[in-house]
Scaffold this motif. Sequence first.
Motif, PDB file in Angstrom:
ATOM      1  N   SER A 153      42.810  44.696  33.441  1.00 29.30           N
ATOM      2  CA  SER A 153      44.038  44.145  34.038  1.00 29.30           C
ATOM      3  C   SER A 153      43.725  43.414  35.341  1.00 29.30           C
ATOM      4  O   SER A 153      44.411  42.476  35.725  1.00 29.30           O
ATOM      5  CB  SER A 153      45.075  45.248  34.266  1.00 29.30           C
ATOM      6  OG  SER A 153      44.700  46.054  35.361  1.00 29.30           O
ATOM      7  N   GLN A 154      42.660  43.842  35.988  1.00 34.37           N
ATOM      8  CA  GLN A 154      42.299  43.152  37.236  1.00 34.37           C
ATOM      9  C   GLN A 154      41.743  41.759  36.963  1.00 34.37           C
ATOM     10  O   GLN A 154      41.854  40.872  37.807  1.00 34.37           O
ATOM     11  CB  GLN A 154      41.299  43.981  38.056  1.00 34.37           C
ATOM     12  CG  GLN A 154      41.166  43.446  39.485  1.00 34.37           C
ATOM     13  CD  GLN A 154      40.130  44.175  40.308  1.00 34.37           C
ATOM     14  OE1 GLN A 154      39.916  45.366  40.130  1.00 34.37           O
ATOM     15  NE2 GLN A 154      39.499  43.458  41.210  1.00 34.37           N
ATOM     16  N   VAL A 155      41.162  41.565  35.764  1.00 39.91           N
ATOM     17  CA  VAL A 155      40.651  40.229  35.443  1.00 39.91           C
ATOM     18  C   VAL A 155      41.783  39.205  35.565  1.00 39.91           C
ATOM     19  O   VAL A 155      41.625  38.164  36.212  1.00 39.91           O
ATOM     20  CB  VAL A 155      40.027  40.174  34.030  1.00 39.91           C
ATOM     21  CG1 VAL A 155      39.654  38.743  33.672  1.00 39.91           C
ATOM     22  CG2 VAL A 155      38.789  41.056  33.943  1.00 39.91           C
ATOM     23  N   ASP A 157      44.539  39.453  37.264  1.00 36.87           N
ATOM     24  CA  ASP A 157      44.911  39.292  38.686  1.00 36.87           C
ATOM     25  C   ASP A 157      43.984  38.285  39.363  1.00 36.87           C
ATOM     26  O   ASP A 157      44.421  37.412  40.109  1.00 36.87           O
ATOM     27  CB  ASP A 157      44.789  40.623  39.455  1.00 36.87           C
ATOM     28  CG  ASP A 157      45.839  41.656  39.057  1.00 36.87           C
ATOM     29  OD1 ASP A 157      46.798  41.298  38.342  1.00 36.87           O
ATOM     30  OD2 ASP A 157      45.707  42.827  39.487  1.00 36.87           O
ATOM     31  N   GLU A 158      42.691  38.439  39.103  1.00 37.38           N
ATOM     32  CA  GLU A 158      41.720  37.564  39.775  1.00 37.38           C
ATOM     33  C   GLU A 158      41.824  36.125  39.256  1.00 37.38           C
ATOM     34  O   GLU A 158      41.650  35.176  40.020  1.00 37.38           O
ATOM     35  CB  GLU A 158      40.287  38.095  39.619  1.00 37.38           C
ATOM     36  CG  GLU A 158      40.067  39.545  40.077  1.00 37.38           C
ATOM     37  CD  GLU A 158      40.362  39.808  41.567  1.00 37.38           C
ATOM     38  OE1 GLU A 158      40.812  38.884  42.268  1.00 37.38           O
ATOM     39  OE2 GLU A 158      40.158  40.951  42.001  1.00 37.38           O
ATOM     40  N   VAL A 159      42.131  35.973  37.969  1.00 39.37           N
ATOM     41  CA  VAL A 159      42.373  34.625  37.428  1.00 39.37           C
ATOM     42  C   VAL A 159      43.525  33.990  38.216  1.00 39.37           C
ATOM     43  O   VAL A 159      43.453  32.825  38.629  1.00 39.37           O
ATOM     44  CB  VAL A 159      42.748  34.693  35.926  1.00 39.37           C
ATOM     45  CG1 VAL A 159      43.236  33.341  35.421  1.00 39.37           C
ATOM     46  CG2 VAL A 159      41.560  35.169  35.101  1.00 39.37           C
ATOM     47  N   PHE A 207      33.726  44.055  48.926  1.00 42.67           N
ATOM     48  CA  PHE A 207      34.388  42.753  48.987  1.00 42.67           C
ATOM     49  C   PHE A 207      35.906  42.858  48.915  1.00 42.67           C
ATOM     50  O   PHE A 207      36.610  42.145  49.624  1.00 42.67           O
ATOM     51  CB  PHE A 207      33.807  41.781  47.963  1.00 42.67           C
ATOM     52  CG  PHE A 207      32.648  41.036  48.548  1.00 42.67           C
ATOM     53  CD1 PHE A 207      32.815  39.784  49.111  1.00 42.67           C
ATOM     54  CD2 PHE A 207      31.384  41.611  48.595  1.00 42.67           C
ATOM     55  CE1 PHE A 207      31.756  39.117  49.703  1.00 42.67           C
ATOM     56  CE2 PHE A 207      30.315  40.955  49.185  1.00 42.67           C
ATOM     57  CZ  PHE A 207      30.501  39.704  49.739  1.00 42.67           C
ATOM     58  N   GLU A 208      36.422  43.767  48.083  1.00 40.49           N
ATOM     59  CA  GLU A 208      37.884  43.931  48.062  1.00 40.49           C
ATOM     60  C   GLU A 208      38.364  44.451  49.418  1.00 40.49           C
ATOM     61  O   GLU A 208      39.413  44.047  49.909  1.00 40.49           O
ATOM     62  CB  GLU A 208      38.331  44.886  46.954  1.00 40.49           C
ATOM     63  CG  GLU A 208      38.093  44.397  45.533  1.00 40.49           C
ATOM     64  CD  GLU A 208      39.019  43.253  45.127  1.00 40.49           C
ATOM     65  OE1 GLU A 208      39.978  42.954  45.844  1.00 40.49           O
ATOM     66  OE2 GLU A 208      38.737  42.648  44.078  1.00 40.49           O
ATOM     67  N   GLY A 209      37.590  45.345  50.011  1.00 41.99           N
ATOM     68  CA  GLY A 209      37.956  45.881  51.324  1.00 41.99           C
ATOM     69  C   GLY A 209      38.004  44.781  52.376  1.00 41.99           C
ATOM     70  O   GLY A 209      38.932  44.699  53.178  1.00 41.99           O
ATOM     71  N   ASP A 237      48.126  42.503  45.474  1.00 43.75           N
ATOM     72  CA  ASP A 237      47.182  42.744  44.367  1.00 43.75           C
ATOM     73  C   ASP A 237      45.856  43.299  44.900  1.00 43.75           C
ATOM     74  O   ASP A 237      45.294  44.241  44.346  1.00 43.75           O
ATOM     75  CB  ASP A 237      46.876  41.443  43.609  1.00 43.75           C
ATOM     76  CG  ASP A 237      48.089  40.870  42.866  1.00 43.75           C
ATOM     77  OD1 ASP A 237      49.083  41.603  42.680  1.00 43.75           O
ATOM     78  OD2 ASP A 237      48.029  39.685  42.480  1.00 43.75           O
ATOM     79  N   GLU A 238      45.356  42.683  45.983  1.00 39.79           N
ATOM     80  CA  GLU A 238      44.037  43.089  46.509  1.00 39.79           C
ATOM     81  C   GLU A 238      44.039  44.536  46.980  1.00 39.79           C
ATOM     82  O   GLU A 238      43.039  45.240  46.836  1.00 39.79           O
ATOM     83  CB  GLU A 238      43.581  42.203  47.675  1.00 39.79           C
ATOM     84  CG  GLU A 238      43.333  40.744  47.365  1.00 39.79           C
ATOM     85  CD  GLU A 238      42.388  40.458  46.230  1.00 39.79           C
ATOM     86  OE1 GLU A 238      41.805  41.398  45.654  1.00 39.79           O
ATOM     87  OE2 GLU A 238      42.231  39.279  45.881  1.00 39.79           O
ATOM     88  N   SER A 239      45.158  44.988  47.549  1.00 41.25           N
ATOM     89  CA  SER A 239      45.139  46.371  48.035  1.00 41.25           C
ATOM     90  C   SER A 239      45.125  47.336  46.842  1.00 41.25           C
ATOM     91  O   SER A 239      44.543  48.417  46.916  1.00 41.25           O
ATOM     92  CB  SER A 239      46.291  46.657  48.999  1.00 41.25           C
ATOM     93  OG  SER A 239      47.505  46.326  48.429  1.00 41.25           O
ATOM     94  N   ARG A 240      45.721  46.896  45.718  1.00 43.82           N
ATOM     95  CA  ARG A 240      45.618  47.706  44.485  1.00 43.82           C
ATOM     96  C   ARG A 240      44.158  47.753  44.025  1.00 43.82           C
ATOM     97  O   ARG A 240      43.641  48.797  43.618  1.00 43.82           O
ATOM     98  CB  ARG A 240      46.476  47.043  43.414  1.00 43.82           C
ATOM     99  CG  ARG A 240      47.336  47.992  42.640  1.00 43.82           C
ATOM    100  CD  ARG A 240      48.308  47.299  41.699  1.00 43.82           C
ATOM    101  NE  ARG A 240      47.883  46.055  41.122  1.00 43.82           N
ATOM    102  CZ  ARG A 240      48.562  44.899  41.247  1.00 43.82           C
ATOM    103  NH1 ARG A 240      49.682  44.850  41.922  1.00 43.82           N
ATOM    104  NH2 ARG A 240      48.110  43.792  40.680  1.00 43.82           N
ATOM    105  N   HIS A 241      43.482  46.618  44.122  1.00 39.94           N
ATOM    106  CA  HIS A 241      42.076  46.562  43.690  1.00 39.94           C
ATOM    107  C   HIS A 241      41.187  47.440  44.566  1.00 39.94           C
ATOM    108  O   HIS A 241      40.298  48.123  44.077  1.00 39.94           O
ATOM    109  CB  HIS A 241      41.553  45.119  43.722  1.00 39.94           C
ATOM    110  CG  HIS A 241      42.359  44.183  42.885  1.00 39.94           C
ATOM    111  ND1 HIS A 241      42.277  42.818  43.012  1.00 39.94           N
ATOM    112  CD2 HIS A 241      43.266  44.423  41.912  1.00 39.94           C
ATOM    113  CE1 HIS A 241      43.112  42.260  42.145  1.00 39.94           C
ATOM    114  NE2 HIS A 241      43.716  43.199  41.474  1.00 39.94           N
ATOM    115  N   ALA A 242      41.436  47.367  45.884  1.00 41.43           N
ATOM    116  CA  ALA A 242      40.637  48.200  46.786  1.00 41.43           C
ATOM    117  C   ALA A 242      40.907  49.684  46.495  1.00 41.43           C
ATOM    118  O   ALA A 242      40.001  50.519  46.582  1.00 41.43           O
ATOM    119  CB  ALA A 242      40.938  47.863  48.247  1.00 41.43           C
TER     120      ALA A 242
HETATM  121 FE   LIG Z   1      40.706  41.599  43.964  1.00 40.16          FE
END
Ligand SMILES: [Fe+2]
Length: 359
Positions: A153-155, A157-159, A207-209, A237-242
């Motif tokens: 699912s993060q793919v 998001d990053e797209v 990197f997400e951090g 989105d990024e804070s979810r990834h971190a």
């Molecule tokens: Fe991310």
Amino acid sequence: MMPNKILSDHRRPFGDFETVDFVDEHEVAGLRSRLDFDVPLDLHWTWEYGSEVEELRNLYERGKKGQWNAETDIDWSLPFPRDEWFMPKEGALLLPSILSLMGVDDATCRAAAFDEFAHLISQLLHGEQAAMQLCGQLTNACPTMDAKFYAGSQVIDEVRHVEVLSKFLQRKMGTIYPIDPTLKILLDLLLEAPTWKMKTLGMQTLFEGMAVGIFDTIAKVTSNPLLKDVIRRVQIDESRHAAFGILSMRQVVKDSSPEELQEMEDFAFSILEALNANQQLDMLRLLGPKYGLDPDSVVQSTLALPEWPALNSEIFMHTVVPNLKRLNLITERTEDAYRRIGVIYDVGCDSKYELPIAS
Ligand SMILES: [Fe+2]
Ligand SMILES: [Fe+2]
């Protein structure tokens, strides 16, 4: 013993500080044209389709609800004018801060801010591309279905981040700057990391951090409504990834031997050390001369500022350092070294920023 430094043949002393820097344009061009290479990837099947790690599944659910459309949910008719300040003149970006101190006129300071910001967003865009590729790798390599669901699912998001940042640059800023050589080297290292554990640590934690810190800071200081909206959306989105990085790394840390932990702590240190060692020299080489600034003198004078450690550590102390601390990947073995290079400053390592770990 501290690990070997990345890019040891690109080091230069500036007093007590050691920078990483690229001066040979051909070498930089060579790095940028390294587009195709083999990466190690351990593909892993699993027959356990149920959820084993509830928090990860919750994060996946949260991600589904948080989807947005970069084309239709953003009001692209909003302007991002070249002749208006979109950030404070001083303190937010390096070039306008220095030029303003030198008494340079407002229009030139504004032009420098616009250029530097386009460069910064371009680097974030290239980082998003790396994140997209790496999440694809993680979808293959992660051991549990929960982690595969999340990485998959993060793919998307990053797209979406690649889409939204490239559209912002093309439509509103008129240019995309090429990737900085130091960043290319470090992103390649993560993409080539041998195990999913190292990939998760490198991309999701480091990197997400960093991304959470940078995006949150931009969103706080910008006065432009379009930019604020774009960055806020990406940053959620990024804070979810971190958070995914922390949750999966917690398990990894639990399952690792002391030697493996030491290796991870060293890996984290060497990546952040090299990133910090560039001190924006890659940007300064590109844009400094246009505004009559000599890159070396800029670095020399920023390093000499009494408030340099406080200013320099801000982005690191935002999320990445507190998260590494939480994971026990900054111990007394590395903490002083982080302090010496201005990544950790003062005593506190508590994040001011809450990650959406709880459901
Ligand atoms: Fe991310
Ligand atoms: Fe992203």
